[in-house]
Design an enzyme around this catalytic site. Structure first.
Site, mmCIF file in Angstrom:
data_model
loop_
_atom_site.group_PDB
_atom_site.id
_atom_site.type_symbol
_atom_site.label_atom_id
_atom_site.label_comp_id
_atom_site.label_asym_id
_atom_site.label_seq_id
_atom_site.Cartn_x
_atom_site.Cartn_y
_atom_site.Cartn_z
ATOM 1 N N LYS A 53 0.669 -1.349 -0.136
ATOM 2 C CA LYS A 53 0.258 0.077 0.006
ATOM 3 C C LYS A 53 0.965 1.430 0.092
ATOM 4 O O LYS A 53 0.727 2.426 -0.654
ATOM 5 C CB LYS A 53 -1.102 -0.174 1.263
ATOM 6 C CG LYS A 53 -2.216 -0.860 1.109
ATOM 7 C CD LYS A 53 -2.757 -1.252 2.277
ATOM 8 C CE LYS A 53 -3.659 -2.597 2.466
ATOM 9 N NZ LYS A 53 -4.431 -2.607 3.607
ATOM 10 N N GLN A 97 -3.899 -1.288 10.002
ATOM 11 C CA GLN A 97 -3.593 -2.171 9.317
ATOM 12 C C GLN A 97 -4.267 -3.631 10.336
ATOM 13 O O GLN A 97 -4.141 -3.608 11.886
ATOM 14 C CB GLN A 97 -2.785 -3.170 9.223
ATOM 15 C CG GLN A 97 -2.173 -3.950 8.654
ATOM 16 C CD GLN A 97 -2.917 -4.147 6.560
ATOM 17 O OE1 GLN A 97 -2.819 -3.318 6.177
ATOM 18 N NE2 GLN A 97 -3.534 -5.622 6.845
ATOM 19 N N ASP A 120 -10.884 3.063 4.622
ATOM 20 C CA ASP A 120 -11.529 2.070 4.080
ATOM 21 C C ASP A 120 -12.742 1.416 4.626
ATOM 22 O O ASP A 120 -13.908 -0.039 4.044
ATOM 23 C CB ASP A 120 -10.780 0.541 5.690
ATOM 24 C CG ASP A 120 -9.228 0.219 4.927
ATOM 25 O OD1 ASP A 120 -9.369 0.067 4.305
ATOM 26 O OD2 ASP A 120 -8.964 -0.026 6.415
#
Ligand code: NAD
Length: 292
Positions: A53, A97, A120
Site C-alpha cells: 500500500k 492494518q 477503508d
C-alpha cells in the site's frame, strides 16, 4: 471451454495512472494527498500488505505517513495516535492494518477513526452511509470487484450473485452494494451456517468467494459459463519457492475449465483493492465523498 481471465492487475494499474494525474492536480493546488498507514506488531502478512500500500501511494505521487508500532503498544496509546491523526489537517485518510494485537479492541480502533478519514469504510457511520446510499467512501475490496465486473461488461442487473463469506469488509458490503438499483443484482449470501453450499453456488451467474480456504470452490460447484470472482488470499506451503509458500485463492484452478470468466490469484481482486484505496484517498483530499 476456456475462461476469460479478468486482469485486475492491468485494470488496477489503469486506475492508479488516473489517481496519479488527480494527485498531481491536487498538488498544483498545494494539497498533497496523504494516507496514514498504521501497523501494530510484525505479522508478516500484514507487513507485506502495508508495504505494498505504501509503495502504491508513493508511486501515485501521494504521501504515505508510515506509522509502525511495537506489538506491545497499549490500546490507549493507539487510540491517542489515531486521535492525533484525526486532528492533523495534512492527513486525509487513516488506515489501521487489521488484525491488531489481541490485547487491543479492534472495534474501538475502527470507531476511533473519524468517518471523514475512514478510507477503508469500516466505521459504523461509514457502513451506515454506504447501506443507505448516502455520501461516503465505498469499501475498497467490494468496490474493486464491482469495477472489475463493469470493466468486463458482465451483466449484473438481474443476475443471481452468490457470495460465499459474510465478513464486514467483503461479503456484507458487497451484498449491499450489489442490491443497489444501479446494479440490480439478486444476491444470496452464504456462510458457515449455510446448508449444502453447492446447491447455492450452482445457481450463481456470478459467484464470489471471500472465505480464506484454498480450493473450497470446486468445478462441480460452478455453473457452466459462470463468472467466478476469487477474493480469497491464502498462503500455502510450497517448498519449491524461495519464500517457502505460495499465494492462492479459494477457487480450485480447475474451475477455469468450466466458467466463463475468472479472477486469478494473485493478480485479480488484490490489485483492485489497492487501486480503490488510492482513489478513496483522493476523494478524501477532495472532500468529495465526505458526509459531514
Ligand atoms: P473472514 O476471514 O472474516 O471470514 C470468512 C468468512 O467465510 C466468514 O464469513 C465465514 O462465514 C465464511 N466461511 C468460512 N468457511 C466457510 C465454508 N466452509 N462455507 C461457507 N462459508 C464459509 O473474511 P474476509 O476478511 O472477507 O477474508 C476472506 C478471504 O478474503 C481471506 O482469504 C482474505 O485474506 C481475503 N481478502 C482478500 C482481499 C483482497 O483484496 N483480495 C481483501 C480482503 C480479504
Amino acid at each position: 471451454m476456456s475462461a476469460i481471465i479478468m486482469d485486475g492487475k492491468a485494470l488496477g494499474l489503469k486506475i492508479r495512472e488516473s489517481v496519479k494525474l488527480q494527485a498531481a492536480g491536487l498538488k498544483e493546488k498545494g494539497i498533497v494527498p496523504c494516507l496514514a498507514v498504521v501497523l501494530v506488531g510484525e505479522d508478516p502478512a500484514s507487513l507485506s500488505y502495508v508495504k505494498s500500500k505504501e509503495k502504491a501511494l508513493t508511486e501515485a505521487g501521494m504521501e504515505s505517513r508510515d506509522i509502525r508500532l511495537p506489538e506491545s503498544t497499549s490500546e490507549e496509546k493507539l487510540l491517542s495516535i489515531i486521535e492525533e491523526l484525526n486532528k492533523d489537517n495534512k492527513v486525509h485518510g487513516i488506515l489501521v492494518q487489521s488484525p491488531v494485537p489481541k490485547h487491543i479492541d479492534e472495534e474501538k480502533v475502527i470507531a476511533a477513526v473519524t468517518p471523514t478519514k475512514d478510507v477503508d469504510c469500516f466505521h459504523p457511520v461509514s457502513v451506515g452511509n454506504m447501506i443507505l446510499e448516502r455520501q461516503g467512501f465505498l469499501p475498497c475490496t467490494p468496490h474493486g470487484v464491482l469495477k472489475l465486473l463493469r470493466e468486463y461488461k458482465i451483466q449484473i442487473a438481474g443476475a443471481h450473485v452468490v457470495i460465499v463469506g459474510r465478513s464486514n469488509i467483503v461479503g456484507k458490503p458487497l451484498a449491499n452494494l450489489l442490491i443497489r438499483k444501479e446494479y440490480n443484482a439478486t444476491v444470496t449470501l452464504c456462510h458457515t451456517g449455510t446448508k449444502d453450499l453447492k446447491s447455492h453456488t450452482l445457481q450463481a451467474d456470478i459467484l464470489i468467494s471471500a472465505v480464506g480456504r484454498p480450493n473450497l470452490i470446486k468445478p462441480d460447484m460452478v455453473k457452466e459459463g459462470a463468472v467466478v470472482i476469487d477474493v480469497g488470499i491464502n498462503r500455502v506451503t510450497d517448498t519449491s519457492t524461495s519464500k517457502g509458500y505460495k499465494v492462492c485463492g479459494d477457487v480450485d484452478p480447475a474451475v477455469a475449465e468450466k466458467c466463463g470468466f475468472f479472477t486469478p490469484v494473485p493478480g485479480g481482486v488484490g490489485p483492485m483493492t489497492i487501486a480503490m484505496l488510492l482513489q478513496n484517498v483522493i476523494e478524501a483530499a477532495l472532500k468529495r465523498r465526505v458526509y459531514e
